[in-house]
Design a protein around this motif. Structure first.
Motif, PDB file in Angstrom:
ATOM      1  N   GLY A 168       0.836  -1.195   0.000  1.00 42.81           N
ATOM      2  CA  GLY A 168       0.000   0.000   0.000  1.00 42.81           C
ATOM      3  C   GLY A 168       0.860   1.230   0.000  1.00 42.81           C
ATOM      4  O   GLY A 168       2.080   1.175   0.162  1.00 42.81           O
ATOM      5  N   ARG A 185     -12.275   1.339  -3.814  1.00 37.85           N
ATOM      6  CA  ARG A 185     -11.542   0.100  -3.559  1.00 37.85           C
ATOM      7  C   ARG A 185     -10.881  -0.468  -4.816  1.00 37.85           C
ATOM      8  O   ARG A 185     -10.147  -1.442  -4.725  1.00 37.85           O
ATOM      9  CB  ARG A 185     -12.485  -0.939  -2.957  1.00 37.85           C
ATOM     10  CG  ARG A 185     -13.067  -0.501  -1.615  1.00 37.85           C
ATOM     11  CD  ARG A 185     -13.783  -1.616  -0.899  1.00 37.85           C
ATOM     12  NE  ARG A 185     -14.995  -2.055  -1.613  1.00 37.85           N
ATOM     13  CZ  ARG A 185     -15.855  -2.953  -1.116  1.00 37.85           C
ATOM     14  NH1 ARG A 185     -15.625  -3.491   0.072  1.00 37.85           N
ATOM     15  NH2 ARG A 185     -16.932  -3.302  -1.794  1.00 37.85           N
ATOM     16  N   ALA A 189      -7.498   3.036  -5.802  1.00 40.57           N
ATOM     17  CA  ALA A 189      -6.346   2.297  -5.281  1.00 40.57           C
ATOM     18  C   ALA A 189      -5.348   1.991  -6.386  1.00 40.57           C
ATOM     19  O   ALA A 189      -4.126   2.109  -6.198  1.00 40.57           O
ATOM     20  CB  ALA A 189      -6.816   1.007  -4.622  1.00 40.57           C
ATOM     21  N   GLN A 197      -1.364   3.410  -6.740  1.00 35.60           N
ATOM     22  CA  GLN A 197      -0.180   2.573  -6.918  1.00 35.60           C
ATOM     23  C   GLN A 197       0.507   2.852  -8.253  1.00 35.60           C
ATOM     24  O   GLN A 197       1.742   2.794  -8.355  1.00 35.60           O
ATOM     25  CB  GLN A 197      -0.577   1.109  -6.780  1.00 35.60           C
ATOM     26  CG  GLN A 197      -1.060   0.763  -5.378  1.00 35.60           C
ATOM     27  CD  GLN A 197      -1.419  -0.698  -5.215  1.00 35.60           C
ATOM     28  OE1 GLN A 197      -1.297  -1.491  -6.140  1.00 35.60           O
ATOM     29  NE2 GLN A 197      -1.867  -1.057  -4.026  1.00 35.60           N
ATOM     30  N   HIS A 207      -8.416   6.007   2.367  1.00 38.45           N
ATOM     31  CA  HIS A 207      -8.491   4.548   2.473  1.00 38.45           C
ATOM     32  C   HIS A 207      -7.831   3.883   1.268  1.00 38.45           C
ATOM     33  O   HIS A 207      -7.081   2.903   1.433  1.00 38.45           O
ATOM     34  CB  HIS A 207      -9.949   4.113   2.583  1.00 38.45           C
ATOM     35  CG  HIS A 207     -10.127   2.627   2.669  1.00 38.45           C
ATOM     36  ND1 HIS A 207      -9.668   1.871   3.727  1.00 38.45           N
ATOM     37  CD2 HIS A 207     -10.698   1.739   1.803  1.00 38.45           C
ATOM     38  CE1 HIS A 207      -9.951   0.602   3.528  1.00 38.45           C
ATOM     39  NE2 HIS A 207     -10.570   0.487   2.369  1.00 38.45           N
ATOM     40  N   ALA A 208      -8.088   4.412   0.076  1.00 31.87           N
ATOM     41  CA  ALA A 208      -7.511   3.824  -1.139  1.00 31.87           C
ATOM     42  C   ALA A 208      -5.989   3.823  -1.093  1.00 31.87           C
ATOM     43  O   ALA A 208      -5.346   2.892  -1.589  1.00 31.87           O
ATOM     44  CB  ALA A 208      -7.999   4.592  -2.367  1.00 31.87           C
ATOM     45  N   MET A 209      -5.416   4.843  -0.495  1.00 28.57           N
ATOM     46  CA  MET A 209      -3.959   4.956  -0.419  1.00 28.57           C
ATOM     47  C   MET A 209      -3.322   3.917   0.495  1.00 28.57           C
ATOM     48  O   MET A 209      -2.117   3.689   0.429  1.00 28.57           O
ATOM     49  CB  MET A 209      -3.573   6.362   0.034  1.00 28.57           C
ATOM     50  CG  MET A 209      -3.872   7.445  -0.994  1.00 28.57           C
ATOM     51  SD  MET A 209      -3.631   9.115  -0.351  1.00 28.57           S
ATOM     52  CE  MET A 209      -1.875   9.126   0.005  1.00 28.57           C
ATOM     53  N   THR A 210      -4.121   3.275   1.331  1.00 33.84           N
ATOM     54  CA  THR A 210      -3.569   2.285   2.260  1.00 33.84           C
ATOM     55  C   THR A 210      -3.680   0.859   1.738  1.00 33.84           C
ATOM     56  O   THR A 210      -3.119  -0.053   2.348  1.00 33.84           O
ATOM     57  CB  THR A 210      -4.304   2.347   3.616  1.00 33.84           C
ATOM     58  OG1 THR A 210      -5.661   1.880   3.450  1.00 33.84           O
ATOM     59  CG2 THR A 210      -4.326   3.766   4.163  1.00 33.84           C
ATOM     60  N   LEU A 211      -4.396   0.657   0.635  1.00 37.83           N
ATOM     61  CA  LEU A 211      -4.702  -0.705   0.193  1.00 37.83           C
ATOM     62  C   LEU A 211      -3.501  -1.376  -0.478  1.00 37.83           C
ATOM     63  O   LEU A 211      -2.849  -0.784  -1.341  1.00 37.83           O
ATOM     64  CB  LEU A 211      -5.881  -0.686  -0.776  1.00 37.83           C
ATOM     65  CG  LEU A 211      -7.216  -0.217  -0.189  1.00 37.83           C
ATOM     66  CD1 LEU A 211      -8.302  -0.237  -1.249  1.00 37.83           C
ATOM     67  CD2 LEU A 211      -7.619  -1.082   1.005  1.00 37.83           C
ATOM     68  N   GLU A 269      -5.761  -6.349  -1.267  1.00 39.08           N
ATOM     69  CA  GLU A 269      -6.922  -5.665  -0.711  1.00 39.08           C
ATOM     70  C   GLU A 269      -7.710  -4.875  -1.758  1.00 39.08           C
ATOM     71  O   GLU A 269      -8.855  -4.499  -1.497  1.00 39.08           O
ATOM     72  CB  GLU A 269      -6.481  -4.726   0.415  1.00 39.08           C
ATOM     73  CG  GLU A 269      -5.874  -5.451   1.607  1.00 39.08           C
ATOM     74  CD  GLU A 269      -5.264  -4.506   2.608  1.00 39.08           C
ATOM     75  OE1 GLU A 269      -5.512  -4.676   3.820  1.00 39.08           O
ATOM     76  OE2 GLU A 269      -4.520  -3.585   2.188  1.00 39.08           O
ATOM     77  N   ARG A 270      -7.104  -4.632  -2.904  1.00 38.96           N
ATOM     78  CA  ARG A 270      -7.862  -4.001  -3.984  1.00 38.96           C
ATOM     79  C   ARG A 270      -8.941  -4.967  -4.461  1.00 38.96           C
ATOM     80  O   ARG A 270      -8.706  -6.158  -4.552  1.00 38.96           O
ATOM     81  CB  ARG A 270      -6.962  -3.671  -5.187  1.00 38.96           C
ATOM     82  CG  ARG A 270      -6.033  -2.528  -5.032  1.00 38.96           C
ATOM     83  CD  ARG A 270      -5.469  -2.099  -6.393  1.00 38.96           C
ATOM     84  NE  ARG A 270      -5.177  -3.205  -7.283  1.00 38.96           N
ATOM     85  CZ  ARG A 270      -3.998  -3.801  -7.402  1.00 38.96           C
ATOM     86  NH1 ARG A 270      -2.982  -3.388  -6.672  1.00 38.96           N
ATOM     87  NH2 ARG A 270      -3.832  -4.804  -8.239  1.00 38.96           N
TER      88      ARG A 270
END
Length: 238
Positions: free
Chosen positions: A3, A69, A73, A77, A205-209, A213-214
């Protein structure tokens, strides 16, 4: 990949970079985003969305359960991969985006918008060798991966780039709701205000996936998108 780490301090966005992010989020960007409803038109036709409250809930759910999600995300990345010059990582992310489009129309949308952004980027000043890598992605560059390169070129931080991505989606979708439901301009502004409130946490939240998890699991969205292909009366391409 574990992530993308969210910055702990506020990064300053240069005025030129901020203006370019606004440009990328604009419905006037010639990539055709305004011509898609992403199955909202079928949700209206089937009676699932009949007014302002339902349209607002539909789009907020789509932001949180689908866009946040998956595409957000992937764009996060890809942004990091473009910065690092990691072509292999870019190909993996592009393949993932294309493979998770669950209908012909949704896949056609991300490919068409990706190709259109490539053409727009070609007309900008300066030569970026990464653009050739983007254009060569088989069978086509996807919209999140293409947007990520455009955002990297602005010099803006990642979070602000993702806010631009999400707001551009929100504005296009609200315009689709105005035409499809239909709704008035004031209703559209109220829906946009609700989405603006929901976008920052979705971005964070998207930045932590991480990769595992995507996900793009939105069965009703996929079903309605497939039904849109044979819907009798249509204003939109999806």
């Amino acid at each position: 990949m574990a992530g993308t780490t969210i910055p702990t301090s506020t990064e300053t966005v240069a005025p030129a970079a901020l203006l370019q992010l606004m440009w990328l989020a604009s419905p006037a960007l010639p990539v055709g985003g305004f011509s898609y409803s992403e199955a909202l038109e079928t949700a209206v036709d089937s009676g699932r969305v009949t007014g302002e409250a339902q349209a607002a809930q539909w789009l907020r759910d789509q932001l949180q359960l689908a866009l946040g999600r998956s595409d957000l995300a992937a764009a996060a990345q890809a942004f990091v991969a473009w910065q690092r010059g990691d072509a292999d990582r870019i190909r993996v992310l592009n393949d993932w985006v294309l493979s998770t489009r669950e209908s012909r129309e949704l896949r056609g949308q991300t490919e068409q918008m990706g190709r259109s952004l490539v053409e727009w980027l070609k007309n900008r000043a300066g030569v970026d060798p990464r653009l050739a890598q983007l254009a060569a992605l088989p069978p086509a560059p996807s919209w999140p991966v293409a947007f990520a390169l455009a955002a990297v070129q602005t010099g803006a931080p990642l979070r602000e780039a993702l806010l631009s991505f999400a707001f551009g989606w929100a504005e296009n979708m609200v315009q689709a709701a105005l035409k499809a439901v239909p709704l008035g301009q004031s209703a559209g502004q109220r829906i946009l205000a609700a989405l603006v409130e929901a976008i920052p946490p979705a971005v964070d939240h998207a930045m932590t996936l991480a990769d595992h998890e995507r996900q793009a699991f939105a069965p009703m969205l996929a079903i309605l998108s497939s039904q849109h292909e044979t819907q009798y009366s249509r204003l939109f391409r999806s």
